[in-house]
Design a protein around this motif. Structure first.
Motif, PDB file in Angstrom:
ATOM      1  N   ASP A 182       3.335 -18.589   5.848  1.00  0.00           N
ATOM      2  CA  ASP A 182       2.177 -17.898   5.249  1.00  0.00           C
ATOM      3  C   ASP A 182       1.907 -18.467   3.849  1.00  0.00           C
ATOM      4  N   MET A 189       4.352 -13.050   4.454  1.00  0.00           N
ATOM      5  CA  MET A 189       5.592 -12.488   5.002  1.00  0.00           C
ATOM      6  C   MET A 189       6.684 -13.546   5.146  1.00  0.00           C
ATOM      7  N   GLY A 233      -0.372  -6.106   3.314  1.00  0.00           N
ATOM      8  CA  GLY A 233       0.455  -6.570   4.426  1.00  0.00           C
ATOM      9  C   GLY A 233      -0.284  -7.579   5.297  1.00  0.00           C
ATOM     10  N   PRO A 234       0.344  -7.974   6.436  1.00  0.00           N
ATOM     11  CA  PRO A 234      -0.223  -9.053   7.260  1.00  0.00           C
ATOM     12  C   PRO A 234      -1.681  -8.846   7.647  1.00  0.00           C
ATOM     13  N   ALA A 235      -2.107  -7.597   7.760  1.00  0.00           N
ATOM     14  CA  ALA A 235      -3.500  -7.325   8.162  1.00  0.00           C
ATOM     15  C   ALA A 235      -4.508  -7.950   7.198  1.00  0.00           C
ATOM     16  N   GLU A 291       1.432   4.161   7.169  1.00  0.00           N
ATOM     17  CA  GLU A 291       1.608   2.907   7.917  1.00  0.00           C
ATOM     18  C   GLU A 291       0.365   2.642   8.741  1.00  0.00           C
ATOM     19  N   THR A 292       0.026   1.376   8.888  1.00  0.00           N
ATOM     20  CA  THR A 292      -1.114   0.999   9.732  1.00  0.00           C
ATOM     21  C   THR A 292      -0.664  -0.181  10.573  1.00  0.00           C
ATOM     22  N   PRO A 293      -1.384  -0.501  11.664  1.00  0.00           N
ATOM     23  CA  PRO A 293      -0.999  -1.691  12.416  1.00  0.00           C
ATOM     24  C   PRO A 293      -1.025  -2.911  11.486  1.00  0.00           C
ATOM     25  N   SER A 294       0.080  -3.626  11.411  1.00  0.00           N
ATOM     26  CA  SER A 294       0.181  -4.849  10.591  1.00  0.00           C
ATOM     27  C   SER A 294      -0.063  -4.636   9.106  1.00  0.00           C
ATOM     28  N   GLY A 295       0.216  -3.458   8.612  1.00  0.00           N
ATOM     29  CA  GLY A 295       0.023  -3.283   7.176  1.00  0.00           C
ATOM     30  C   GLY A 295       0.357  -1.872   6.734  1.00  0.00           C
ATOM     31  N   LYS A 343      -4.104 -10.777   5.363  1.00  0.00           N
ATOM     32  CA  LYS A 343      -3.937 -12.212   5.066  1.00  0.00           C
ATOM     33  C   LYS A 343      -5.183 -13.056   5.353  1.00  0.00           C
ATOM     34  N   GLY A 402      -0.473 -10.339   2.228  1.00  0.00           N
ATOM     35  CA  GLY A 402       0.090 -10.483   3.570  1.00  0.00           C
ATOM     36  C   GLY A 402       1.062 -11.625   3.755  1.00  0.00           C
TER      37      GLY A 402
END
Ligand SMILES: Cc1cc2nc3c(=O)[nH]c(=O)nc-3n(C[C@H](O)[C@H](O)[C@H](O)COP(=O)(O)O)c2cc1C
Length: 303
Positions: free
Chosen positions: A250, A246, A217-219, A62-66, A221, A244
């Motif tokens: 988006d 979601m 993921g969002p990171a 897991e990463t921040p926002s992704g 986008k 990204g």
């Protein structure tokens, strides 16, 4: 009423929401959550000539926002797909598209040839962009020459709709997209994951067994939007945007940047019903903004 349909060549999609390869299994995995036939299309997991075990664990972080993944194209190979999976998915009333991956041009060609014969598979997505396969994958998508070699070889044998999935791990994505168009791609999809890594500081070790992996993921986008916008200036073939997404807002951003359709990837892990919710959200937005067709929205960014 709004018309959500779009076409790639003669292939009709009832709406512009597809699920991204590697994030939606083959479809039946999501039967408990959504009516798969309501989707515009499903892009099944990356399929290779031979069975692949994938990379050793750990292969997710897991990463921040992704998230980072290094699954490495784990799949049972094209012959297994034809024998055991095809019969399970061929009755879905949507476009079932196979993501074709490989580590040599001849592997891509052989897989594409076999898929040509499957009536219920109207298209392939050529994955020249996987960052998690040591001996190839992404390498094809990072230079115009290597992209050209694999795309033109597959185009010679594959008679139906060919979508080429582009890697974001390049400096000039527009030129790779142009190469894909010149070599006979009917559409391009972008982006695949961005190469990244995660570190466990206490252990002083990388978290993924492969050290690096693909960020999604969002990171990603903003990078994906920028690339879709750049590619839309370079090619005339339809663009399928992803990275990204979601929610419906988006998705709309991708249409405005120049995409004619979108794919949902990582979001499927968070909410398995998200793809259907996004279809409804796009429809609502179009009604509010008085767009009657998807086409009217595509590239309508005012700069
Ligand atoms: C677990 C996982 C497996 C994936 N497997 C594939 C694959 O087999 N083939 C492929 O072209 N892309 C694969 N992808 C990339 C996604 O299809 C998508 O391009 C990427 O995740 C960006 O979209 P997203 O941010 O919406 O997830 C995979 C992504 C994830 C997270």
């Amino acid at each position: 009423m709004v018309d959500l349909s779009f076409k790639i060549k003669d292939l009709y999609f009832k709406n512009p929401v597809l699920t991204a390869s590697g994030t939606f299994g083959y479809g039946p995995e999501f039967d408990d959550f959504v009516d798969v036939s309501e989707l515009g299309g499903v892009i099944v997991k990356g399929t290779t000539l031979e069975h692949r075990e994938g990379n050793p664990y750990p292969r997710m972080a897991e990463t921040p926002s992704g998230m980072l993944n290094a699954v490495g194209l784990q799949n049972k190979g094209i012959d297994y797909f034809i024998k055991h999976i095809y019969s399970e998915i061929k009755s879905y009333k949507t476009n079932m598209i196979v993501n074709v991956s490989g580590s040599a041009v001849k592997d891509y060609v052989e897989v594409a040839e076999k898929l040509n014969h499957l009536d219920a598979i109207p298209a392939i997505e050529l994955n020249i962009s996987c960052p998690n396969v040591k001996e190839g994958g992404m390498a094809f998508g990072t230079s115009c020459e290597s992209a050209q070699s694999v795309i033109s070889a597959v185009r010679k044998v594959y008679k139906k709709v060919m979508i080429v999935k582009l890697s974001p791990n390049v400096t000039d994505i527009a030129s790779i997209a142009k190469t894909a168009e010149d070599e006979g791609a009917d559409a391009v999809s972008l982006i695949n994951t961005l190469l990244g890594m995660a570190i466990d500081a206490e252990k002083r070790r990388p978290i993924l067994s492969t050290v690096t992996g693909g960020l999604s993921g969002p990171a990603v986008k903003p990078v994906a939007l920028r690339m879709v916008w750049q590619v839309s200036k370079a090619v005339k073939i339809p663009i399928i945007g992803l990275g990204g997404i979601m929610n419906a807002t988006d998705a709309i951003e991708f249409f405005l940047a120049g995409a004619s359709a979108i794919q949902i990837g990582t979001a499927n892990f968070i909410d398995p019903e998200i793809s259907i919710k996004v279809i409804k959200g796009i429809e609502e937005y179009m009604l509010r903004h008085n767009f009657k067709t998807i086409d009217e929205m595509v590239g309508k960014l005012e700069c």
